[in-house]
Motif scaffolding. Structure first.
Motif, PDB file in Angstrom:
ATOM      1  N   VAL A 182       1.751  -8.230  -4.090  1.00  0.00           N
ATOM      2  CA  VAL A 182       0.898  -8.028  -2.921  1.00  0.00           C
ATOM      3  C   VAL A 182       0.417  -9.388  -2.412  1.00  0.00           C
ATOM      4  N   ALA A 234      -5.196  -7.663   2.165  1.00  0.00           N
ATOM      5  CA  ALA A 234      -3.775  -7.473   1.924  1.00  0.00           C
ATOM      6  C   ALA A 234      -3.013  -7.624   3.238  1.00  0.00           C
ATOM      7  N   LYS A 260      -2.450  -2.319   5.311  1.00  0.00           N
ATOM      8  CA  LYS A 260      -3.101  -1.745   4.124  1.00  0.00           C
ATOM      9  C   LYS A 260      -2.071  -1.539   3.023  1.00  0.00           C
ATOM     10  N   VAL A 261      -2.543  -1.626   1.778  1.00  0.00           N
ATOM     11  CA  VAL A 261      -1.690  -1.366   0.612  1.00  0.00           C
ATOM     12  C   VAL A 261      -2.300  -0.239  -0.203  1.00  0.00           C
ATOM     13  N   CYS A 271      -1.626   1.821  -3.879  1.00  0.00           N
ATOM     14  CA  CYS A 271      -0.835   1.652  -5.101  1.00  0.00           C
ATOM     15  C   CYS A 271      -1.519   2.273  -6.308  1.00  0.00           C
ATOM     16  N   LEU A 292      -1.839  -3.757  -9.224  1.00  0.00           N
ATOM     17  CA  LEU A 292      -2.935  -4.709  -9.002  1.00  0.00           C
ATOM     18  C   LEU A 292      -3.863  -4.696 -10.223  1.00  0.00           C
ATOM     19  N   LYS A 330      -7.562  -5.832 -10.226  1.00  0.00           N
ATOM     20  CA  LYS A 330      -8.535  -5.107  -9.396  1.00  0.00           C
ATOM     21  C   LYS A 330      -8.904  -3.745  -9.999  1.00  0.00           C
ATOM     22  N   ASN A 361     -12.202  -2.806  -6.966  1.00  0.00           N
ATOM     23  CA  ASN A 361     -12.215  -3.632  -5.750  1.00  0.00           C
ATOM     24  C   ASN A 361     -13.013  -2.986  -4.624  1.00  0.00           C
ATOM     25  N   HIS A 403     -12.403  -1.853  -1.164  1.00  0.00           N
ATOM     26  CA  HIS A 403     -11.269  -1.588  -0.283  1.00  0.00           C
ATOM     27  C   HIS A 403     -11.528  -2.034   1.157  1.00  0.00           C
ATOM     28  N   ASP A 410     -10.656  -5.913   1.004  1.00  0.00           N
ATOM     29  CA  ASP A 410      -9.300  -6.409   0.713  1.00  0.00           C
ATOM     30  C   ASP A 410      -8.185  -5.485   1.209  1.00  0.00           C
ATOM     31  N   CYS A 417      -7.024  -2.820   0.044  1.00  0.00           N
ATOM     32  CA  CYS A 417      -6.218  -2.274  -1.053  1.00  0.00           C
ATOM     33  C   CYS A 417      -6.841  -0.965  -1.525  1.00  0.00           C
ATOM     34  N   ILE A 466      -6.475   1.799  -4.380  1.00  0.00           N
ATOM     35  CA  ILE A 466      -5.856   1.972  -5.694  1.00  0.00           C
ATOM     36  C   ILE A 466      -6.251   3.312  -6.289  1.00  0.00           C
TER      37      ILE A 466
END
Length: 443
Positions: free
Chosen positions: A256, A264, A278-279, A281, A286, A289, A390, A392, A395, A397, A399
């Motif tokens: 990433v 991201a 956006k990611v 996952c 990650l 995180k 994290n 979101h 970043d 991301c 998760i």
């Protein structure tokens, strides 16, 4: 691959594939990548040879177990339930750890061997209250504000008296064993912390169970897919593809990338970078995180018979409440069979899982394994559970949390719904106009 996407999803586990499908249907441009060369990630289903390789390396499975291709063994066994399933089961240690079907309605409560005569009447009264409860009908509340009254206080209120007042009847109520199977096998709470929380959520969980039970004709609130749960991620992947989603398997590294602001900005694999806003996952993509919050112990068993005392059911879910095992959380048993196309004729696959409280899964899972009867092969395993740490919003991301030991999809679905709202900023609407859907299918 050198394109820009709204969302890049890493990992083809069930949660990630559901989100990929939902986001594609919403019109977002989605790229879905996985380091593996198969769908499913941690929630895949394995053939017999793959199962042996996963747990026993180069050792070959015995021929007596049948053809490898006829096995579809879930790595994250969870039940929606189908018509062949019990509506639930309950373990009573005072009856030599015998499996009992859980009553889910007022009628079943009167027939259940789990309770004495007077307790049956109290339980029946409570089930009727749950069935009649309606958020929009104050009369059905019987003077109780379930946003303030705890589940413990609500359960204690149900005695043989009519229209009792909470403060007048707190010393009466349902017995501990009854509270156990209601809270854990019907409301599907994994521990007793719900007892000191507002009762509204507890009642809604029970109503959901009862409504699901009435939806299917097989006497069960659950459904389960043929060929194992590994088919579900693929189904949602196909949904995403129909709506323009792009899939890439066997993509190593999947690093990433982040911009100067820490957001991201893309994913790099094999020297190519796909840009994104956006990611999404699983925790493995990650690791910096997420944090470890526990460990799951599990046993996977191959048998030639159903779980004893389950009316010879081809599939069953058994929940062992924490209190009765002296644990901090419940233990779960799950069984499916050749009837679900997960094993050759005459074979059953059983799973025992629990939140690990020791470093010895064989000893810790013994109460569950002992209920299975003779086992031909057994595999023990543990895996760590992670949750995101994290921000979101900072970043970009999103998760997912690791899968817990439960054998139902309650927590999995909740995680997907919460992630969808964080990603899109809107509430997931799963309402369907059944009449319109039926008319469209007939055209």
């Amino acid at each position: 691959m050198d394109e820009e996407y709204d969302v890049i999803v890493l990992g083809t586990g069930l949660k990630e594939c559901i989100l990929s499908g939902l986001l594609s249907v919403d019109g977002l441009k989605v790229l879905h990548m996985d380091r593996n060369d198969y769908y499913g990630g941690e929630s895949t289903s394995l053939s017999l040879v793959q199962l042996w390789k996963h747990f026993r390396g180069d050792e070959k499975p015995p021929e007596k177990l049948g053809a490898s291709r006829e096995y579809n063994v879930d790595m994250m066994p969870k039940a929606f339930h189908d018509g062949q399933w019990q509506s639930g089961s309950y373990i009573d240690p005072h009856r030599c750890y015998q499996v009992h079907k859980v009553p889910a309605t007022d009628v079943e409560a009167l027939k259940s061997p789990l309770m004495g005569l007077f307790e049956k009447r109290r339980a029946r009264k409570f089930f009727i209250y749950v069935q009649d409860y309606d958020d929009n009908d104050p009369k059905s509340h019987e003077g109780l504000d379930l946003n303030k009254v705890t589940a413990r206080e609500l359960i204690s209120c149900f005695t043989g008296l009519d229209a009792c007042k909470l403060l007048q009847c707190r010393k009466y109520g349902l017995e501990d064993d009854t509270i156990d199977f209601i809270g854990h096998a019907l409301a599907l709470h994994s521990n007793d912390s719900y007892l000191d929380q507002p009762a509204l959520g507890f009642i809604k969980r029970m109503k959901l169970y009862a409504e699901s039970l009435a939806r299917f004709q097989g006497g069960s609130p659950y459904i389960y897919p043929l060929y194992g749960l590994g088919e579900l991620p693929q189904a949602f992947a196909r949904l995403s593809a129909v709506y323009g989603g792009t899939y890439m398997l066997h993509k190593p590294e999947c690093k990433v990338e982040f911009d100067a602001d820490g957001k991201a900005s893309g994913v790099t694999s094999e020297g190519e970078t796909a840009k994104c806003k956006k990611v999404v996952c699983d925790p493995s993509y990650l690791p910096d995180k997420v944090k470890k919050v526990g460990k799951v112990a599990r046993a996977i068993c191959i048998m030639s018979h159903p779980i004893p005392d389950t009316n010879n059911s081809h599939s069953a879910q058994v929940i062992l409440p924490q209190k009765q095992l002296g644990r901090k959380s419940d233990m779960y048993l799950f069984c499916c069979s050749y009837a679900h196309n997960v094993a050759p004729k005459g074979k059953y696959i059983a799973f025992v899982s629990a939140e690990a409280e020791t470093d010895n899964p064989e000893v810790e899972l013994k109460p569950g394994v002992d209920l299975l009867g003779p086992v031909e092969e057994i595999f023990y395993d543990t895996y760590d559970r992670y949750v995101p740490t994290n921000d979101h919003a900072a970043d970009s991301c999103f998760i997912s949390a690791s899968y817990d030991p439960t054998t139902h999809f309650e927590t999995t679905v909740n995680d997907v719904i919460e992630m969808y709202t964080k990603i899109t900023g809107k509430v997931l609407d799963l309402s369907v106009d059944l009449s319109a859907a039926s008319a469209a299918s007939e055209e």
